[in-house]
Design an enzyme around this catalytic site. Structure first.
Site, short mmCIF file in Angstrom:
data_model
loop_
_atom_site.label_atom_id
_atom_site.label_comp_id
_atom_site.label_asym_id
_atom_site.label_seq_id
_atom_site.Cartn_x
_atom_site.Cartn_y
_atom_site.Cartn_z
N TYR A 135 -4.15 64.58 13.84
CA TYR A 135 -4.26 63.39 14.50
C TYR A 135 -4.04 62.65 12.76
O TYR A 135 -3.05 61.44 13.38
CB TYR A 135 -6.44 63.03 14.50
CG TYR A 135 -6.88 61.90 14.47
CD1 TYR A 135 -6.57 60.44 15.75
CD2 TYR A 135 -7.07 60.73 13.47
CE1 TYR A 135 -7.28 59.23 15.42
CE2 TYR A 135 -7.23 59.81 13.37
CZ TYR A 135 -7.01 59.13 14.97
OH TYR A 135 -7.40 57.38 14.92
N LYS A 156 -0.71 60.35 12.63
CA LYS A 156 -1.16 58.56 11.67
C LYS A 156 -0.15 58.25 10.69
O LYS A 156 -0.13 57.57 10.12
CB LYS A 156 -2.45 58.21 11.18
CG LYS A 156 -2.86 58.04 11.95
CD LYS A 156 -3.25 56.80 12.78
CE LYS A 156 -4.24 56.83 14.24
NZ LYS A 156 -4.36 55.78 15.25
#
Length: 222
Positions: free
Chosen positions: A125, A129
């Site tokens: 995750y 980003k």
């Protein structure tokens, strides 16, 4: 100041839902354009919404004509269905949109990222980003502002059970998160929106990263 157009991606999300009325209430932008996969009601006379398939953005480059881009796109791996689908929404869509917007003359881009974002992160995750952050730096916006909130706090249209559990836990341990750990306290979604609009109005030159605590400090008081 000359009239300016704001382009908002993710207007129906937790942060984007706060950004839209803030932009319309602000005197800096005379037109606010939103792009989304589904229709949405017009929020005011200065608001224009266009339904767009993000997989086919190249067919409508004119939709990205604006001065400032507010990117609040985001999902979860569970909602997306796979890691690849998640990366499409949180990395590939923002990057492609940024390229088209820059080509249409946009000079400022504001992104909702995440605490811990890094292209070298061992966690998928936060690695995704970090990858979008790095990609945006290469496009060459005059002003690029990256906001890294912790777990977002706010009422979603469609509740996320795991997120609600995490928020409950953060409410308990939040006061214990001090010093460098303060950035992991839950971040109100409205605070992120307020900080984005405040920074956008300033149009700071160069690349700026706002961690969770600074986001809250930048937000307007209730």
């Amino acid at each position: 100041m000359p009239p300016m157009t704001a382009l908002l991606l993710g207007a129906t999300g937790l942060v984007g839902g706060h950004v839209l009325p803030l932009l319309l209430d602000h005197g800096r932008w005379d037109r606010v354009v939103t792009l989304g996969r589904r229709p949405m009601p017009q929020a005011g006379p200065r608001h224009a919404h266009h339904v767009l398939d993000f997989e086919r953005m190249s067919e409508h480059p004119e939709r990205f004509a604006c001065d400032d881009v507010f990117c609040c796109l985001g999902t979860t791996i569970r909602e997306a269905g796979s890691e690849a689908a998640f990366a499409r929404v949180d990395r590939d869509y923002p990057f492609t949109a940024a390229q088209f917007a820059r080509g249409q003359g946009a000079t400022q881009f504001l992104l909702v990222s995440s605490v811990g974002a890094s292209s070298r992160s061992p966690f998928f995750y936060t690695r995704v980003k970090g990858e979008i952050e790095e990609a945006l730096r290469r496009i060459g916006f005059e002003s690029l502002s990256i906001f890294r909130p912790s777990q977002l706090a706010g009422e979603r249209a469609a509740p996320r059970p795991k997120e609600q559990v995490a928020l409950a836990a953060l409410r308990v341990v939040g006061p214990l998160l001090v010093g460098p750990l303060r950035r992991y306290r839950a971040t109100p979604a409205r605070a992120v929106a307020e900080a984005m609009v405040a920074v956008a109005a300033e149009r700071p030159a160069g690349v700026h990263v706002f961690e969770a605590e600074e986001i809250v400090n930048r937000a307007h008081p209730e």
